[in-house]
Write an enzyme that holds these catalytic residues in place. Structure first.
Site, PDB file in Angstrom:
ATOM      1  CB  SER A   1     -34.108 -10.747  12.225  1.00 48.90           C
ATOM      2  OG  SER A   1     -33.486 -11.957  11.889  1.00 48.90           O
TER       3      SER A   1
ATOM      4  NE  ARG B   1     -31.902  -7.789   6.357  1.00 49.32           N
ATOM      5  CZ  ARG B   1     -30.901  -8.338   5.656  1.00 49.32           C
ATOM      6  NH1 ARG B   1     -30.422  -7.751   4.567  1.00 49.32           N
ATOM      7  NH2 ARG B   1     -30.386  -9.487   6.009  1.00 49.32           N
TER       8      ARG B   1
ATOM      9  CD  GLU C   1     -34.199  -7.315   9.427  1.00 51.47           C
ATOM     10  OE1 GLU C   1     -33.147  -7.569  10.055  1.00 51.47           O
ATOM     11  OE2 GLU C   1     -34.643  -8.054   8.535  1.00 51.47           O
TER      12      GLU C   1
HETATM   13  C1  LIG Z   1     -39.848 -16.537   9.141  1.00 54.54           C
HETATM   14  C2  LIG Z   1     -39.235 -15.311   8.516  1.00 54.54           C
HETATM   15  C3  LIG Z   1     -37.927 -15.348   8.068  1.00 54.54           C
HETATM   16  C4  LIG Z   1     -37.335 -14.222   7.496  1.00 54.54           C
HETATM   17  N1  LIG Z   1     -36.047 -14.292   7.050  1.00 54.54           N
HETATM   18  C5  LIG Z   1     -35.474 -13.215   6.477  1.00 54.54           C
HETATM   19  C6  LIG Z   1     -34.118 -13.278   5.999  1.00 54.54           C
HETATM   20  O1  LIG Z   1     -33.447 -14.301   6.067  1.00 54.54           O
HETATM   21  N2  LIG Z   1     -33.592 -12.151   5.444  1.00 54.54           N
HETATM   22  C7  LIG Z   1     -34.309 -10.996   5.323  1.00 54.54           C
HETATM   23  O2  LIG Z   1     -33.783 -10.002   4.795  1.00 54.54           O
HETATM   24  N3  LIG Z   1     -35.596 -10.906   5.782  1.00 54.54           N
HETATM   25  C8  LIG Z   1     -36.190 -11.982   6.330  1.00 54.54           C
HETATM   26  N4  LIG Z   1     -37.487 -11.893   6.785  1.00 54.54           N
HETATM   27  C9  LIG Z   1     -38.207 -10.600   6.713  1.00 54.54           C
HETATM   28  C10 LIG Z   1     -39.009 -10.381   5.392  1.00 54.54           C
HETATM   29  O3  LIG Z   1     -39.403 -11.627   4.822  1.00 54.54           O
HETATM   30  C11 LIG Z   1     -38.218  -9.577   4.376  1.00 54.54           C
HETATM   31  O4  LIG Z   1     -37.899  -8.289   4.877  1.00 54.54           O
HETATM   32  C12 LIG Z   1     -38.998  -9.398   3.066  1.00 54.54           C
HETATM   33  O5  LIG Z   1     -38.155  -8.836   2.099  1.00 54.54           O
HETATM   34  C13 LIG Z   1     -40.235  -8.498   3.206  1.00 54.54           C
HETATM   35  O6  LIG Z   1     -40.993  -8.616   2.026  1.00 54.54           O
HETATM   36  P1  LIG Z   1     -42.577  -8.417   2.038  1.00 54.54           P
HETATM   37  O7  LIG Z   1     -43.057  -8.518   0.628  1.00 54.54           O
HETATM   38  O8  LIG Z   1     -43.214  -9.337   3.003  1.00 54.54           O
HETATM   39  O9  LIG Z   1     -42.665  -6.916   2.534  1.00 54.54           O
HETATM   40  P2  LIG Z   1     -43.685  -6.267   3.606  1.00 54.54           P
HETATM   41  O10 LIG Z   1     -43.432  -6.860   4.946  1.00 54.54           O
HETATM   42  O11 LIG Z   1     -45.058  -6.324   3.087  1.00 54.54           O
HETATM   43  O12 LIG Z   1     -43.160  -4.765   3.603  1.00 54.54           O
HETATM   44  C14 LIG Z   1     -41.860  -4.470   4.065  1.00 54.54           C
HETATM   45  C15 LIG Z   1     -41.461  -3.082   3.558  1.00 54.54           C
HETATM   46  O13 LIG Z   1     -41.334  -3.120   2.138  1.00 54.54           O
HETATM   47  C16 LIG Z   1     -42.192  -2.148   1.540  1.00 54.54           C
HETATM   48  N5  LIG Z   1     -42.675  -2.700   0.264  1.00 54.54           N
HETATM   49  C17 LIG Z   1     -43.322  -3.871   0.061  1.00 54.54           C
HETATM   50  N6  LIG Z   1     -43.570  -4.040  -1.257  1.00 54.54           N
HETATM   51  C18 LIG Z   1     -43.082  -2.942  -1.884  1.00 54.54           C
HETATM   52  C19 LIG Z   1     -43.064  -2.504  -3.244  1.00 54.54           C
HETATM   53  N7  LIG Z   1     -43.572  -3.235  -4.234  1.00 54.54           N
HETATM   54  N8  LIG Z   1     -42.482  -1.306  -3.515  1.00 54.54           N
HETATM   55  C20 LIG Z   1     -41.960  -0.551  -2.521  1.00 54.54           C
HETATM   56  N9  LIG Z   1     -41.957  -0.900  -1.228  1.00 54.54           N
HETATM   57  C21 LIG Z   1     -42.521  -2.090  -0.913  1.00 54.54           C
HETATM   58  C22 LIG Z   1     -43.302  -1.907   2.546  1.00 54.54           C
HETATM   59  O14 LIG Z   1     -43.890  -0.638   2.357  1.00 54.54           O
HETATM   60  C23 LIG Z   1     -42.535  -2.023   3.861  1.00 54.54           C
HETATM   61  O15 LIG Z   1     -41.865  -0.822   4.146  1.00 54.54           O
HETATM   62  C24 LIG Z   1     -38.100 -13.020   7.355  1.00 54.54           C
HETATM   63  C25 LIG Z   1     -39.417 -12.987   7.810  1.00 54.54           C
HETATM   64  C26 LIG Z   1     -39.992 -14.119   8.370  1.00 54.54           C
HETATM   65  C27 LIG Z   1     -41.430 -14.068   8.811  1.00 54.54           C
END
Ligand SMILES: Cc1cc2nc3c(=O)[nH]c(=O)nc-3n(C[C@H](O)[C@H](O)[C@H](O)COP(=O)(O)OP(=O)(O)OC[C@H]3O[C@@H](n4cnc5c(N)ncnc54)[C@H](O)[C@@H]3O)c2cc1C
Length: 303
Positions: A226, A176, A296
């Site tokens: 998580s 992560r 996380e």
């Molecule tokens: C129901 C559920 C299940 C999940 N299961 C998992 C799982 O199994 N495994 C897992 O790893 N995670 C899981 N997650 C967490 C999440 O989906 C991941 O961390 C995902 O990768 C976040 O992506 P996002 O686009 O929503 O990022 P955001 O939540 O919008 O941002 C997260 C971080 O990424 C940065 N970011 C976003 N886009 C960019 C970009 N283009 N360039 C640079 N930085 C950027 C943001 O600044 C921030 O620091 C889960 C979440 C939920 C709600």
């Protein structure tokens, strides 16, 4: 000043890509968060560069948002610009075993495309509700796979707002964690390499993982996945369950009874509720097990 800034953003992006005082609960899977002063939706790397250049010029804080699935935004919102990289940046091409996509493509869409082209290796990410950019930044992973395993290279805007291509070896991807986070780079494009596979195997693996998630995770409630990182040698969810904290609430924020590693929003939880709940859980586990649980999820708009 606010009007001047908003006018300038509209000049750079176009009127329909700028919203003022946008409630962030509309843009987070937690369904929590007060207003962002400016909510911007650029359509290209050039537009991202231009809005960030302007933010820096007027000393306005900014934050890059993907799908908001790993984020808790404060109840007061964010005094700055949220720059969302979303479906407006979702070009995607497949060439042999390589998939090239813009950062705004959802991981689920990449997984579906891979399946349609009989490419295997991305099934693990099919149920992660984030964008490719957010996934790379977090090195998202599940069920034995992580982005690191399938990534070839990314195109980023670096600190100097220069577009650079970086191979996976230079991204320092760990649990992560990535260099993208450390150096506040912005991912604009991603290249993945997968393997040829049998479509029926890919479909059945994706179905299997979907069932596992539905069975084990509280997908019926808003959350950010998580809440805590996995502490070395332990599972956060198990520690929390063994401490008797399943179902523990602060306001409408609750430790999920289905999966104690998730904090859920039972309806009208505030960011304050979630923060207090996180602290209470951390305190209990520290005292009981001597383990420090690290969040996380990412935080926006807190001091
Ligand atoms: C129901 C559920 C299940 C999940 N299961 C998992 C799982 O199994 N495994 C897992 O790893 N995670 C899981 N997650 C967490 C999440 O989906 C991941 O961390 C995902 O990768 C976040 O992506 P996002 O686009 O929503 O990022 P955001 O939540 O919008 O941002 C997260 C971080 O990424 C940065 N970011 C976003 N886009 C960019 C970009 N283009 N360039 C640079 N930085 C950027 C943001 O600044 C921030 O620091 C889960 C979440 C939920 C709600």
């Amino acid at each position: 000043m606010r009007e001047e800034i908003s006018k300038k953003f509209q000049e750079i992006l176009g009127e329909n890509q700028v919203i003022c005082r946008e409630p962030m609960n509309r843009h987070t899977t937690f369904r929590i968060g007060g207003p962002a002063d400016y909510f911007l939706t650029p359509e290209s790397a050039e537009e991202i560069r231009a809005v960030i250049g302007y933010c820096r010029e007027v000393k306005l804080p900014y934050f890059v948002l993907g799908n908001g699935s790993n984020l808790l935004v404060s109840d007061d919102g964010f005094r700055g610009a949220v720059i969302q990289i979303d479906h407006r940046m979702q070009e995607l091409t497949v060439e042999g075993c390589e998939i090239r996509a813009q950062a705004g493509v959802l991981l689920s869409k990449v997984a579906a495309t891979a399946r349609d082209h009989s490419l295997t290796g991305f099934e693990f990410a099919s149920g992660i509700p984030g964008t490719l950019g957010g996934g790379v930044s977090m090195n998202a992973g599940a069920y034995g796979g992580e982005l690191k395993d399938v990534l070839v290279s990314v195109r980023v805007l670096d600190r100097d707002l220069q577009l650079r291509s970086l191979p996976v070896e230079e991204l320092d991807l760990g649990y992560r964690h990535s260099r993208i986070q450390d150096e506040e780079m912005i991912v604009t494009d991603v290249t993945l390499r997968l393997d040829e596979g049998r479509q029926e195997d890919i479909v059945s693996r994706m179905n299997e993982l979907r069932e596992a998630r539905t069975l084990k995770q509280p997908l019926e409630f808003p959350s950010a996945g998580s809440t805590f990182k996995r502490p070395e040698g332990y599972f956060a969810g198990k520690l929390i369950m063994d401490a008797g904290l399943a179902g523990f609430c602060v306001g409408d924020a609750q430790v999920s009874e289905k999966h104690c590693g998730f904090v859920i929003n039972r309806g009208s939880a505030t960011a304050g509720d979630v923060c207090e709940l996180i602290e209470r859980v951390q305190e209990t586990i520290r005292e009981k097990d001597g383990v420090q649980l690290e969040p996380e999820i990412r935080f926006l708009g807190f001091d």
